[in-house]
Scaffold this active site. Structure first.
Site, mmCIF file in Angstrom:
data_model
loop_
_atom_site.group_PDB
_atom_site.id
_atom_site.type_symbol
_atom_site.label_atom_id
_atom_site.label_comp_id
_atom_site.label_asym_id
_atom_site.label_seq_id
_atom_site.Cartn_x
_atom_site.Cartn_y
_atom_site.Cartn_z
ATOM 1 N N GLU A 8 3.033 -6.111 7.555
ATOM 2 C CA GLU A 8 2.418 -5.206 8.373
ATOM 3 C C GLU A 8 2.483 -4.938 10.013
ATOM 4 O OE1 GLU A 8 0.028 -6.247 4.648
ATOM 5 O OE2 GLU A 8 1.424 -7.292 5.934
ATOM 6 N N GLU A 28 -1.450 -9.422 -1.141
ATOM 7 C CA GLU A 28 -2.772 -9.567 -0.840
ATOM 8 C C GLU A 28 -3.824 -9.492 -2.102
ATOM 9 O OE1 GLU A 28 -4.100 -8.522 3.576
ATOM 10 O OE2 GLU A 28 -3.162 -6.800 2.337
ATOM 11 N N GLY A 81 0.055 -5.301 1.017
ATOM 12 C CA GLY A 81 -1.163 -5.108 0.012
ATOM 13 C C GLY A 81 -0.733 -5.753 -1.448
ATOM 14 N N ALA A 111 0.811 -1.052 -0.046
ATOM 15 C CA ALA A 111 0.023 0.063 -0.061
ATOM 16 C C ALA A 111 0.913 1.371 -0.183
ATOM 17 C CB ALA A 111 -0.817 -0.165 1.077
#
Length: 248
Positions: free
Chosen positions: A129, A109, A106, A63
């Protein structure tokens, strides 16, 4: 299409390339909006999806941390990334992620949200994370255990340890590994070509059945099979099979 993605339309598939090289394909709000546009198109006209970061040595570095740092609890509850990834996961037709280089946070993911994953030898997956004071909230806490098992997923989520391509193949995180980046997209297309040999409706209902919760079986399988048994495509394909066996 919004900035951050390049989209190539083919008859039976959409090829979507993450295109934020200056930010290592970091996933920001604009890119999420563009992914929603892709999903809307594939929901309206179902085709297979090939999702990649290209072959320049980066899939997605995670992210956008600058944006993430400023988000508060209401942003978390809005499921900004997880809603888009869940929508990718629920697309009607199969999806393939082609990963070259790091797929982290992310980015990993996003790859997990696809049905299948192909990667290069320099691919790396990881969930850092907890080291940033958050959790992997866009799908890894439930998709990673389904892919690699609970204990191994917990280790990766708790430690933030990175997984190289050889380990990713060994533990079932990816389906195929290619030696050279030049082989990545051709191999991903070959995989989609193999799937495209099947009936589109059978492929779609098979994905629906595999992704359904256990409680939906066997009823979902029976209803899906009933639909397929009445499909003209099934009759045509079985007739052709029998004719080949008879040497016609």
């Amino acid at each position: 299409m919004s900035a951050g993605l390049r989209v190539e339309e083919r008859t039976d598939r959409l090829v979507v390339t993450l295109d934020r090289p200056e930010k290592r394909n970091a996933i920001d709000a604009d890119l999420i909006a563009a992914l929603h546009e892709v999903c809307a198109e594939l929901e309206a006209r179902p085709r297979m999806l090939l999702l990649t970061g290209g072959t320049d040595g980066i899939f997605a570095g995670g992210a956008d941390i600058a944006q993430l740092r400023e988000r508060g609890r209401l942003d978390a509850l809005a499921a900004i990334n997880s809603a888009a990834f869940a929508r990718i996961r629920a697309l009607p037709m199969p999806t393939v992620a082609a990963v070259d280089g790091p797929a982290l946070g992310g980015g990993a993911e996003l790859a997990y949200a696809c049905d299948l994953r192909v990667c290069t030898e320099r691919a790396v997956f990881g969930q850092p994370e907890v080291r940033l004071g958050i959790l992997a909230g866009a799908g890894a806490t439930h998709r990673l255990p389904a892919l690699v098992g609970e204990a191994r997923a917990k280790e990766l989520l708790f430690t933030g340890r990175r997984v190289d391509s050889a380990e990713a193949l060994r533990i079932g995180l990816v389906n195929r590994v290619v030696a050279s980046p030049d082989e990545l997209l051709p191999t991903a297309h070959e995989l989609i070509d193999e799937m495209a040999k099947g009936s589109a409706l059978a492929l779609r209902l098979t994905k629906l059945a595999v992704d359904a919760p256990p409680a939906a079986h066997p009823q979902l399988d029976l209803v899906s099979q009933a639909v397929l048994f009445e499909d003209e495509e099934k009759r045509r394909r079985m007739t052709e099979f029998l004719d080949r066996r008879r040497g016609r």
